[in-house]
Structures are given as structure tokens and as C-alpha cells.
Scaffold this motif. Structure first.
Motif, PDB file in Angstrom:
ATOM      1  N   VAL A  97      -9.980  -6.395 -13.856  1.00 43.75           N
ATOM      2  CA  VAL A  97      -8.567  -6.704 -13.663  1.00 43.75           C
ATOM      3  C   VAL A  97      -7.847  -5.469 -13.148  1.00 43.75           C
ATOM      4  N   LYS A  98      -8.258  -4.351 -13.695  1.00 38.86           N
ATOM      5  CA  LYS A  98      -7.580  -3.093 -13.413  1.00 38.86           C
ATOM      6  C   LYS A  98      -8.593  -2.089 -12.872  1.00 38.86           C
ATOM      7  N   LEU A  99      -8.164  -1.287 -11.905  1.00 36.89           N
ATOM      8  CA  LEU A  99      -9.068  -0.283 -11.343  1.00 36.89           C
ATOM      9  C   LEU A  99      -9.264   0.883 -12.312  1.00 36.89           C
ATOM     10  N   THR A 100     -10.437   1.462 -12.312  1.00 32.30           N
ATOM     11  CA  THR A 100     -10.624   2.728 -13.039  1.00 32.30           C
ATOM     12  C   THR A 100     -10.213   3.861 -12.078  1.00 32.30           C
ATOM     13  N   PRO A 101      -9.944   5.054 -12.606  1.00 32.29           N
ATOM     14  CA  PRO A 101      -9.466   6.136 -11.717  1.00 32.29           C
ATOM     15  C   PRO A 101     -10.403   6.420 -10.546  1.00 32.29           C
ATOM     16  N   ILE A 102     -11.692   6.422 -10.778  1.00 28.67           N
ATOM     17  CA  ILE A 102     -12.597   6.741  -9.662  1.00 28.67           C
ATOM     18  C   ILE A 102     -12.523   5.645  -8.598  1.00 28.67           C
ATOM     19  N   GLN A 103     -12.271   4.428  -9.023  1.00 29.92           N
ATOM     20  CA  GLN A 103     -12.116   3.332  -8.048  1.00 29.92           C
ATOM     21  C   GLN A 103     -10.812   3.466  -7.280  1.00 29.92           C
ATOM     22  N   LYS A 104      -9.746   3.844  -7.980  1.00 31.71           N
ATOM     23  CA  LYS A 104      -8.438   4.001  -7.314  1.00 31.71           C
ATOM     24  C   LYS A 104      -8.520   4.995  -6.169  1.00 31.71           C
ATOM     25  N   HIS A 105      -9.300   6.051  -6.371  1.00 29.65           N
ATOM     26  CA  HIS A 105      -9.377   7.092  -5.348  1.00 29.65           C
ATOM     27  C   HIS A 105     -10.458   6.816  -4.315  1.00 29.65           C
ATOM     28  N   SER A 106     -11.618   6.370  -4.782  1.00 25.51           N
ATOM     29  CA  SER A 106     -12.749   6.241  -3.845  1.00 25.51           C
ATOM     30  C   SER A 106     -12.559   5.096  -2.852  1.00 25.51           C
ATOM     31  N   ILE A 107     -11.986   4.000  -3.297  1.00 25.66           N
ATOM     32  CA  ILE A 107     -11.908   2.826  -2.406  1.00 25.66           C
ATOM     33  C   ILE A 107     -11.155   3.168  -1.111  1.00 25.66           C
ATOM     34  N   PRO A 108      -9.932   3.745  -1.191  1.00 25.13           N
ATOM     35  CA  PRO A 108      -9.257   4.061   0.083  1.00 25.13           C
ATOM     36  C   PRO A 108      -9.965   5.151   0.893  1.00 25.13           C
ATOM     37  N   ILE A 109     -10.602   6.086   0.202  1.00 29.80           N
ATOM     38  CA  ILE A 109     -11.288   7.174   0.930  1.00 29.80           C
ATOM     39  C   ILE A 109     -12.453   6.597   1.737  1.00 29.80           C
ATOM     40  N   VAL A 110     -13.242   5.742   1.099  1.00 34.25           N
ATOM     41  CA  VAL A 110     -14.395   5.168   1.806  1.00 34.25           C
ATOM     42  C   VAL A 110     -13.908   4.244   2.908  1.00 34.25           C
ATOM     43  N   MET A 111     -12.856   3.484   2.615  1.00 31.61           N
ATOM     44  CA  MET A 111     -12.356   2.549   3.638  1.00 31.61           C
ATOM     45  C   MET A 111     -11.758   3.289   4.833  1.00 31.61           C
ATOM     46  N   ALA A 112     -11.318   4.524   4.621  1.00 36.44           N
ATOM     47  CA  ALA A 112     -10.789   5.309   5.744  1.00 36.44           C
ATOM     48  C   ALA A 112     -11.918   5.968   6.533  1.00 36.44           C
ATOM     49  N   GLY A 113     -13.136   5.738   6.135  1.00 34.06           N
ATOM     50  CA  GLY A 113     -14.269   6.253   6.909  1.00 34.06           C
ATOM     51  C   GLY A 113     -14.669   7.677   6.549  1.00 34.06           C
ATOM     52  N   ARG A 114     -14.161   8.185   5.417  1.00 34.31           N
ATOM     53  CA  ARG A 114     -14.447   9.581   5.071  1.00 34.31           C
ATOM     54  C   ARG A 114     -15.703   9.716   4.225  1.00 34.31           C
ATOM     55  N   ASP A 115     -16.375  10.863   4.360  1.00 31.21           N
ATOM     56  CA  ASP A 115     -17.491  11.183   3.467  1.00 31.21           C
ATOM     57  C   ASP A 115     -16.918  11.574   2.106  1.00 31.21           C
ATOM     58  N   LEU A 116     -17.718  11.354   1.076  1.00 38.64           N
ATOM     59  CA  LEU A 116     -17.182  11.544  -0.277  1.00 38.64           C
ATOM     60  C   LEU A 116     -18.226  12.074  -1.241  1.00 38.64           C
ATOM     61  N   MET A 117     -17.799  13.049  -2.038  1.00 37.26           N
ATOM     62  CA  MET A 117     -18.576  13.479  -3.199  1.00 37.26           C
ATOM     63  C   MET A 117     -17.686  13.130  -4.386  1.00 37.26           C
ATOM     64  N   ALA A 118     -18.174  12.304  -5.292  1.00 37.86           N
ATOM     65  CA  ALA A 118     -17.309  11.827  -6.374  1.00 37.86           C
ATOM     66  C   ALA A 118     -17.960  12.074  -7.719  1.00 37.86           C
ATOM     67  N   CYS A 119     -17.170  12.613  -8.618  1.00 36.09           N
ATOM     68  CA  CYS A 119     -17.690  12.939  -9.939  1.00 36.09           C
ATOM     69  C   CYS A 119     -16.762  12.339 -10.993  1.00 36.09           C
ATOM     70  N   ALA A 120     -17.292  11.480 -11.823  1.00 33.46           N
ATOM     71  CA  ALA A 120     -16.477  10.876 -12.887  1.00 33.46           C
ATOM     72  C   ALA A 120     -17.383  10.570 -14.061  1.00 33.46           C
ATOM     73  N   GLN A 121     -16.784  10.518 -15.235  1.00 32.99           N
ATOM     74  CA  GLN A 121     -17.605  10.404 -16.443  1.00 32.99           C
ATOM     75  C   GLN A 121     -18.453   9.141 -16.471  1.00 32.99           C
ATOM     76  N   THR A 122     -19.510   9.213 -17.249  1.00 26.68           N
ATOM     77  CA  THR A 122     -20.445   8.088 -17.369  1.00 26.68           C
ATOM     78  C   THR A 122     -19.702   6.812 -17.783  1.00 26.68           C
ATOM     79  N   GLY A 123     -20.128   5.720 -17.220  1.00 30.59           N
ATOM     80  CA  GLY A 123     -19.603   4.416 -17.633  1.00 30.59           C
ATOM     81  C   GLY A 123     -18.205   4.116 -17.142  1.00 30.59           C
ATOM     82  N   SER A 124     -17.712   4.870 -16.127  1.00 26.10           N
ATOM     83  CA  SER A 124     -16.319   4.666 -15.704  1.00 26.10           C
ATOM     84  C   SER A 124     -16.201   3.941 -14.356  1.00 26.10           C
ATOM     85  N   GLY A 125     -17.266   3.242 -13.965  1.00 26.35           N
ATOM     86  CA  GLY A 125     -17.131   2.337 -12.825  1.00 26.35           C
ATOM     87  C   GLY A 125     -17.422   2.931 -11.456  1.00 26.35           C
ATOM     88  N   LYS A 126     -18.346   3.868 -11.391  1.00 25.75           N
ATOM     89  CA  LYS A 126     -18.653   4.487 -10.091  1.00 25.75           C
ATOM     90  C   LYS A 126     -19.365   3.499  -9.152  1.00 25.75           C
TER      91      LYS A 126
END
Ligand SMILES: Nc1ncnc2c1ncn2[C@@H]1O[C@H](COP(=O)(O)OP(=O)(O)OP(=O)(O)O)[C@@H](O)[C@H]1O
Length: 519
Positions: A97-126
């Protein structure tokens, strides 16, 4: 085809095989005939999920650091994500229902075509943080249904270090792409190669694979790489350490593989030691974005951690005592060796505690049966080696017990992250034998991890940490915000925060193959 890996000594920085180390042997060992059961077909099985926990909303309080130029702003809701109608429906059916923080940031970054290194705690929806934007982008670009062909050309390749984890990622990809033309496929070691090939022939847009099996099918020329737009390394720090780096290099230099300028490369993990960040940079575009939710390598804040001093001979009784008090709550027990995993599981069964084991010496069929028995509750206890430390998302794991503490602090973070997932709470107990070599290796990192997660640090543990040999600097003060992007550290920023880590700077993780047959 069974892939026998022999202990490898690779240079982590050069990726070259050390002189005198034996070659990899392909095709050795008994012929593998195992064909895994087909994935579930019924809609309610595909979308089966567990509930988010009471701390899910607290994810929003975790500090996020985004570095790199012109990073697209975070989105706030799934409605802002610009997913297709079907994808949005699938997301809701999956209970999101609600995005996790890593989703809030990664989704627009990936959709903009950018490369990404993402680090977020275990079990947080990577997982959804990379799957959803890839799928959304594929659907927007009007992807054609993939047809039966003897050479398939996937648009996305996702690699992960273990068979069970890649299968889990595949099931997520299948769930999110339900009702669309996108066809995900999974291939991994320990299963019949012709089965993997048949799956691919039927059409393949997203190929989820362990590195060994992926290289096998590339060498057989059953996969064309020229259409790859997305390359995802999940558990990226593991994929780039000594155990797998050579495979990744081979993949990147395989005929047809688009250069880093031509493809989009995404890396996700809960841990990212600095030396591995440097390696990662070689395969990312220079303007990649680094997103850190919380601290690089920080433990999940929803896991209550406890360290108990026990010597080697007292561990068995202590384990029985704990398990008897736990009752039938789902528990993962981590041990150092494969033999020990079987031995401890046998002891527990004799004590009328239904248990199973998972490790690299078990046939793939047995590994999958063990996980199934654990997931279904038939065996509430699973005794595991490191092969089950990363990524596995199993409902209702309430306890993790480190019977043997791992000799690598990042591994500790991943292991305890099998509980306390998605806002649920969990408990981790670790046995600490002060005479143990691995204990000496991790003790400082352990104190730092506990302190940063606001857990109680026993005085005896702090004492051992102070007197432990080694050169890593040590601070017991919790850092408000730890870094981060190694690019910043090398420019002088966030230096303080990088001061820790049993893992960063000095460590090159041991080759996985010494202990396990992972992929
Ligand atoms: N926005 C969301 N809403 C509800 N559930 C979610 C959401 N995002 C992810 N989940 C669920 O949370 C669980 C953990 O997600 P996931 O396995 O992707 O975590 P992870 O960050 O990759 O963990 P690890 O570091 O251990 O690999 C999964 O069951 C997933 O379906």
C-alpha cells in the motif's frame, strides 16, 4: 550439469586468478537430473504475502542520503510511480500500500535511466525497488511478447549469489508481471541444464540467474546479450567479492554484452564495504547515484540483538535450552560448517525438536525440501550455513540464533536480517566464545553494530573489543548518520562515519566456494 567449484584464491582488486590456483572445473561430478517443481499457478498462491509489521511506518523516520548529480526526486506513493495499470493492480494485490524508503528513491532513479548503487537495511523492500521500475519501463516501451526461440534475447538480467534467493526474486518478478506480456525465467545450479534451457526457449524477457548457470547458458550460446538494457546485481557486495567477481567479469565481457554506457546497471545490498564500492564503480557509469537508507551495513532496527558468552562445549546445551523455551516459533540457527549443520539438526530431532538443514553439500532437491518444510512450519527450526544468510524472505521467522558467530560482520548483519522483516519484530541471539578466532575478527564491528542499533552492549564484550588485536579504529559512540558513498569519503566528507567496520577498508571476504557450492 553439476558445477564443481574448487577453492579459489582470486585477487579482489585485479580479479585475476592467483598463480598456482586450480582452474574451475565445469561438467565434473554426477549428472544432475533434478527438475524443480513448476511455480504456483493459482492467483492467490502467486500473490500470497505476509503482513507488514507494527514498525513499517517507522521506516519513514530513517535518514536517507542520496549522492550523485541530478538525482531525480523521491516519489511519495505508488500513484506517483507512473507504473502501468496492470502493474499497479499487481502491487496492491501483493499487499503493498505504501512505499518503503528505498522504493521511494530507487523507482524514479531507475525510471530516469540512471545507474544505481542502493543500500538499505535487510527486509526493507529492495527487490521491488528494482523490479517495479524495470517492469514499468519495459511496459512503457511497448515490449513485445517473447516467442519460442532457440536463442532468447532478454532485456533484463538479474543475478544473485544463491539458488534459493534467485528463485525468490523470480517469484516476485512473476508476481509483479502477472497478466502482462513480460516473461521472467529463472535458472540456477543443482538443476538439470536441459530444464533451464527449456525454460529459456519458451520466451525470456527477464532472466534471473545464479552466475554459474548463467555463464553455462551463455557459453552454450542459448542467450543473446545484445538486447540487455538492465543488469541487476542483488546482494551486490557478495557478487563483487572474491567468490563471484570473476564470474561477473566473465559476464560483462561475454560477446554481445552491452557496455556500461549502453546498459543500465543496478546494485542492491544491505551492506557495501568500501573496497567493494571501488570495484563496483568499474562497472557503473561515472554519474551513478548512491542511495543509502540509514547506514551502510547497519543492522535492521527491528531485530532485538543479544550476545551470550558461551564456550564451544557449552553451545549445544545452551541451544537446546533456548529452543525449548521458544517452543515452536520459527527459528534459523546458523553454524559455520556443513557437517555441523547436519549434526546439530540431527541432535535437535533426537530431542524432539523437528528440524531440518540447508547447506551446499545437500542436493538441490533436499535444499528446496528443507526450505519448504521450514516455510510450511513442518520443521520450525532450520540449521543453516552462510548459504541461507542473504536475501531469504520467510514469513514469521521470529528468531535467528548464531550458534557460531560469523567471521565477517556484514555476514552477521545479513543473518540476523532473516528476522524482523518488513516492519515486523524479531530476535537474534549470538553465541560468543571469547577464544574463537571469528569472534576476535568481528568483535569491534559487533560492538559498533549493536551500539548503532541502540542495543545493549555487554560490558564484557566491550572489554574484549578494546583489547582485540587488529588495526581498525573503534568508536562506541553511535553515529547519527553513517556514510555512505565512498566517493564522498575519498573527498574528505563523512570520514568520521566510515571509521568503523569490521568489514570496510581492510577486508576482502573469503571465497564462498571454500565452504559452499552456491550457484
Ligand atoms: N511497500 C511494501 N509494502 C508491503 N510489503 C512490502 C513492501 N515492499 C516489500 N515488501 C515485502 O517485504 C518483504 C521484504 O522485502 P525484500 O525481500 O525485498 O527485502 P530486502 O530489502 O531485499 O531484504 P534483504 O536485504 O534481506 O535481501 C517481502 O515479503 C516483500 O514482499
Amino acid at each position: 550439469m553439476a558445477r564443481v567449484r574448487i577453492k579459489r584464491a582470486l585477487s579482489a582488486t585485479s580479479g585475476t586468478r592467483a598463480i598456482g590456483s586450480p582452474p574451475l572445473l565445469y561438467g565434473m561430478g554426477p549428472k544432475v537430473t533434478y527438475v524443480p517443481p513448476p511455480p504456483p499457478d493459482a492467483e492467490d498462491e502467486i500473490f500470497r504475502h505476509y503482513q507488514t509489521g507494527i514498525n513499517f511506518d517507522k521506516y519513514d523516520e530513517i535518514l536517507v542520503d542520496v549522492s550523485g548529480t541530478n538525482a531525480p526526486p523521491a516519489i511519495l506513493s505508488f500513484e506517483d510511480a507512473d507504473l502501468s495499470e496492470t502493474l499497479t493492480k499487481n502491487v496492491y494485490k501483493a499487499g503493498y500500500v505504501k512505499l518503503t524508503p528505498i522504493q521511494k528513491h530507487s523507482i524514479p532513479i531507475v525510471m530516469a535511466g540512471r545507474d544505481l548503487m542502493a543500500c538499505a537495511q535487510t527486509g526493507s523492500g529492495k527487490t521491488a525497488a528494482f523490479l517495479l521500475p524495470i517492469l514499468a519501463h519495459m511496459m512503457k516501451s511497448g515490449i513485445a511478447a517473447s516467442q519460442f526461440k532457440e536463442i532468447q534475447e532478454p532485456e533484463a538480467i538479474i543475478v544473485a549469489p544463491t539458488r534459493e534467493l534467485i528463485n525468490q526474486i523470480y517469484l516476485d518478478a512473476r508476481k509483479f508481471s502477472y497478466g502482462t506480456v513480460v516473461r521472467p525465467v529463472v535458472i540456477y545450479g543443482g538443476t538439470q541444464t536441459s530444464h533451464s534451457l527449456r525454460q529459456i526457449f519458451q520466451g525470456c524477457n527477464i532472466l534471473c540467474a545464479t552466475p554459474g548457470r548463467l555463464l553455462d547458458v551463455i557459453n552454450k550460446e542459448k542467450i543473446g546479450l545484445s538486447k540487455v538494457k538492465y543488469l541487476v546485481l542483488d546482494e551486490a557486495d557478495r557478487m563483487l567479492d572474491m567468490g563471484f567477481m570473476e564470474d561477473v567479469r566473465k559476464l560483462l565481457s561475454s560477446p554481445g554484452m552491452p557496455t556500461k554506457e549502453e546498459r543500465q546497471t543496478l546494485m542492491f545490498s544491505a551492506t557495501f564495504p568500501a573496497p567493494i564500492q571501488s570495484l563496483a564503480r568499474e562497472i557503473l557509469k561515472p554519474d551513478y547515484i548512491f542511495v543509502v537508507v540509514g547506514q551502510v551495513g547497519g543492522a535492521c532496527s527491528d531485530v532485538e540483538q543479544q550476545i551470550i558468552e558461551v564456550d564451544e562445549y557449552g553451545k549445544r546445551d545452551k541451544l537446546l535450552e533456548i529452543l525449548q523455551s521458544i517452543g515452536h516459533e520459527r527459528t534459523m540457527v546458523f553454524v559455520k560448517t556443513k557437517k555441523k549443520a547436519d549434526f546439530i539438526a540431527t541432535v535437535l530431532c533426537q530431542e524432539k525438536l523437528p528440524s531440518t538443514s540447508i547447506h551446499g553439500d545437500r542436493e538441490q532437491r533436499e535444499r528446496e525440501k528443507a526450505l519448504h518444510d521450514f516455510r510450511s512450519g513442518q520443521c520450525p527450526v532450520i540449521v543453516a550455513t552462510s548459504v541461507a544468510a542473504r536475501g531469504l524472505d520467510i514469513e514469521n521467522v521470529q528468531h535467528v540464533i548464531n550458534f557460531d558467530i560469523p567471521g565477517d560482520i556484514d555476514e552477521y548483519v545479513h543473518r540476523i536480517g532473516r528476522t524482523g522483516r518488513c516492519g515486523n519484530t524479531g530476535k537474534a541471539i549470538s553465541f560468543f566464545d571469547r577464544k574463537g578466532d571469528d569472534e576476535q575478527k568481528v568483535v569491534r564491528g559487533l560492538v559498533k553494530i549493536l551500539t548503532d542499533a541502540h542495543q545493549e552492549v555487554p560490558a564484557w564484550l566491550e572489554e574484549i573489543a578494546f583489547s582485540a588485536h587488529g588495526t581498525q579504529s573503534y568508536s562506541s559512540h553511535p553515529s547519527k548518520f553513517a556514510s555512505v558513498d565512498d566517493r564522498k569519503a575519498s573527498r574528505g566528507g563523512f570520514q568520521e562515519d566510515n571509521s568503523y567496520s569490521g568489514s570496510s577498508f581492510t577486508k576482502a571476504p573469503a571465497p564462498a566456494e571454500e565452504e559452499e557450492d552456491w550457484g
